[in-house]
Design an enzyme around this catalytic site. Structure first.
Site, PDB file in Angstrom:
ATOM      1  CD  GLU A 263      -1.824   2.096   1.925  1.00  0.00           C
ATOM      2  OE1 GLU A 263      -1.232   3.016   1.298  1.00  0.00           O
ATOM      3  OE2 GLU A 263      -2.201   2.193   3.101  1.00  0.00           O
ATOM      4  CB  CYS A 300      -2.691   5.811   3.409  1.00  0.00           C
ATOM      5  SG  CYS A 300      -1.650   4.959   4.564  1.00  0.00           S
TER       6      CYS A 300
END
Lengths: 525, 525
Positions: A263, A300
């Site tokens: 990720e 994120c």
């Protein structure tokens, strides 16, 4: 809390190496007093071998036993006290309330996977019974369920020292799947990692897990040997695009390539549509400012791109947004490296002729100051890379489009994203329905009237998305579906009942839902 | 049947290039009269772009519409007549009865995926409803289902010119998932490919599919540009380890890496256990000979390694097996390249000092002769590569182990496999229960008292396995689970009902089973 700084290998501690590394006080830059022993190549090897040795016994445990293990980890994490929280705060400059909240999130994540193990859908049991009379050929009995892929290497994130780190989502998913873990302690919070690793090891002991079920190594550059180790069968990673891609490339070049679930980078576009703007522009400016600057923008899912349609209302909104951003004070970042990256990202934006600085005090000192930019839509339409890679920190870039057609073209210019958000009234959703399919192609999670920061841990969550948001859009690193990344199907043909996994036995002893001859069923056969 | 030999791009035919390629009569080596126009780089690009252009409309179709398309393809394939079968036979040297059977298998495969689309479990719908009162924070409404990943490049196999080729399992799975396909016609059976492509294009026309839903390109070396094209989002491949690995490496090195599902090399170990041997050794020798030589041994699941325990019975069995193998006549292989590979594989076995030739007439002429070898178990124990890579053709290697412990060690020496088989009586299964977990780690499908050749197309099938059997053990290329390779999850947060995919709408208009707040349910909400 006692910090030994030794590597965790098969339930024992090991410090064979000469290289000692340290974490630092994120607020002061001062070196913390704990010594951490960088794993030697032999120790990396031993950690991977320990995981491999634990794998047969661990994956063979009934799922309910692994659930007990996860719940024991949850209890141990909940029991980590104020001294532990204080260490995490020192290593990360995150406030204590945030760490306490994250502690609860981390233990709840373990409990969610325990529920998944008891629910049993992760087995994905399928049974096609024999059809001895079928013409022209009989069908044999075929049954399928899933097993863990093998030992998993996990690299945690700096920004969630608990929920995305040592006992974070990747570790929880891998353990739930029956895969022993070798965790590479994040160099930014090694004392934190030690506290959590101790909790996992205590839980493993209390629930009788095999010794190598969890291992942890310290040090710089030790990840490469780990990813290349033949015992490792999959990798979980949360961090930068550069770091994630490097792991992907290494894993793909192995004699036996293995999957990497990384990720990495997302700018999380937020589209502010006209009716919403008209009705509640000031509120949106306030909420967006909070989302961009929350936690020093170190998420994120931080909104890194705000898109609106050119209008008097949007101009007014930009003024409100700029004013609100100007009001935000500086914050300490997770570590000096993060601040340096933030400053480099800002510099690139400042330097580009098609980017204008709208708000924010000059970046200086050892804290990050919120910044607001506006970029020419041409950067998206021409496929310029400047806006595509995440600037990790409390900043965002506004892009104004001329009309709905240009909006769709601009969205097509985006790379893959974790999230894509519509701020919209019902009239907007009718008028702009055409953008939804484009966003579906671009992102793993689509929001209406919310902000992407804040990721619920549940069955329906997708924290994933097309590259470079992640390395494999078919996975998620948050939520119960994360277990799928570490499972593979196995088919049993004409197997006697006693040799089948419980999930596939005629009596259905686990009482799970199975696909039997094409129909979902909990019946015994 | 008319063969134009032009590339299929967005429903039209294209022959812009100067390079003309031919397929050959597999039995005589004679060049067939059809001209096939090798796709130019522009045509490869156009085919990928056509697939990309079709993707939004195709993936947005209700699953039931895609099911109609697949069923129309099935009907068109069933209607391919004797002239078509004759062409396939010329290009592959496979007998007409086999091709007729494979035609039915191919259309049934399409129908199975149509059923999957109607059943709706491929949506993998999950709903976590809002919990506005939850403390300390409310939960928003989150819903998840899956969409096709985007255009898929498919490379077919030589050995199943219908079932693993143009309209084979990979194409069926990709189309079912809502992914348009660009198919690279197999150079060994291009006329066959044209007949099948015509059938797909007719079906697409009859069911109103977008023009670029299926595209096909001819030629050598055109696959590289296809895999590297930015529009392509996944790859399906069946073929050699070398070819599959090359595609994996290309895909991993793209600016945006994409997944490759390559089904490559497997030696499919068959373990013959003592009680079974004692009870029916002669029958096993006969059955095994049939499995090894069936279809000239040209099956991915051909048993390439036979393992037994040293004993008088096993020695007797070897004599019977050698005699039965000696009795088998030569057969024509799929093409001269396949025969050449077979001969190279045999030569390597003949040349190794630890391998002994047990049966088979000297290989000569343009047909393949069945061969039986015996190898020293040391080759497995020492990790020698000789036995690990499949020799494609009618041959197999026997390995004798001293005792059950050596059996387990030898099995640990194996690479990943599509299948692993136990020929066993109940007493064997008790005595050798310890081998089952080892086989689970090594293979995608485990059989008891069957032979791995013959792969049922059903929900529970796994035609996959750890590397090098496939490039990703988490997938299967046969059976309904194959659709999973081409789907990715998308999460909708706080979306108004009307904007949600039907699979997630409150009323559950598709009537599918969904995971709602952690419980499977077909209820409307």
């Amino acid at each position: 809390m006692r910090i030994e700084g030794k590597n965790y290998i098969a339930g024992t501690r090991s410090s064979q190496g000469d290289v000692v590394v340290h974490s630092i006080d994120a607020a002061t830059g001062e070196k913390l007093s704990y010594d951490f022993y960088q794993a030697t190549p032999e120790e990396v090897n031993a950690a991977a071998e320990a995981a491999a040795a634990a794998y047969p016994a661990f994956r063979a445990l009934p799922a309910a036993r692994r659930a007990e293990f996860l719940e024991a980890i949850a209890a141990e994490i909940d029991a980590l006290g104020d001294d532990f929280v204080a260490i995490v705060c020192r290593e990360t400059a995150l406030p204590a309330a945030r760490i306490q909240g994250e502690r609860g999130r981390t233990s709840n994540q373990m409990r969610l996977f325990a529920q998944v193990l008891r629910r049993g859908d992760f087995h994905a049991a399928r049974i096609d019974r024999a059809l001895p009379e079928r013409q022209p050929l009989p069908r044999v009995d075929l049954r399928q369920c899933r097993i863990g892929v093998g030992p998993v290497a996990v690299f945690g994130a700096s920004n969630f020292p608990l929920a995305f780190s040592t006992a974070g989502g990747d570790t929880a998913a891998a353990l739930a799947a029956g895969c022993p873990v070798v965790f590479k302690a994040h160099s930014g919070h090694m004392a934190t990692a030690e506290g959590v690793a101790d909790a996992i090891v205590r839980a493993a002991g209390k629930t009788g897990m095999p010794a190598g079920v969890f291992n942890m190594i310290y040090g710089n550059g030790v990840g490469e040997a780990l990813v290349k180790h033949p015992a490792i069968q999959a990798v979980g990673f949360t961090g930068s695009l550069k770091g994630g891609r490097a792991l992907c490339d290494m894993a793909a070049a192995r004699p036996q390539p293995i999957p990497v679930f990384a990720e990495m980078s997302s700018i999380n576009p937020v589209l502010i549509l006209p009716a919403a703007l008209q009705q509640r522009g000031e509120q949106i400016a306030r909420e967006l400012t909070a989302s961009v600057t929350m936690g020093c923008g170190q998420f994120c899912t931080n909104p890194g791109l705000i898109v609106g349609l050119r209008s008097a209302e949007f101009s007014a909104f930009l003024e409100q947004f700029a004013a609100a951003m100007t009001d935000q004070g500086p914050q300490t970042m997770l570590n000096p490296g993060t601040l340096r990256s933030y400053e480099q990202g800002l510099a690139a934006l400042h330097a580009h002729p098609k980017v204008r600085h709208l708000a924010g005090q000059p970046q200086e000192g050892n804290q990050a100051r919120p910044q607001l930019f506006q970029a020419d839509v041409a950067l998206l339409l021409e496929g310029n890379e400047l806006l595509q890679e995440e600037v990790f920190g409390p900043t965002t870039v506004v892009v104004e489009v001329a009309d709905p057609a240009e909006l769709v073209r601009a969205l097509h210019g985006l790379h893959g994203q974790l999230t894509a958000t519509l701020i919209a009234e019902p009239a907007d959703l009718t008028a702009f329905a055409a953008v939804v399919p484009v966003l579906e192609q671009k992102a793993g999670r689509l929001l209406v009237n919310g902000y992407p920061t804040g990721v619920e841990v549940c069955d329906a969550m997708v924290h994933g998305g097309p590259y470079p948001a992640t390395s494999d859009a078919r996975g998620t690193s948050v939520g119960s579906l994360a277990i799928d990344r570490f499972l593979r199907p196995v088919c049993y043909q004409n197997y006697p009942d006693a040799l089948l996994p419980e999930a596939l036995q005629n009596a259905n002893p686990l009482g799970i839902l199975r696909l039997v001859d094409g129909q979902p069923s909990r019946e015994a056969l």
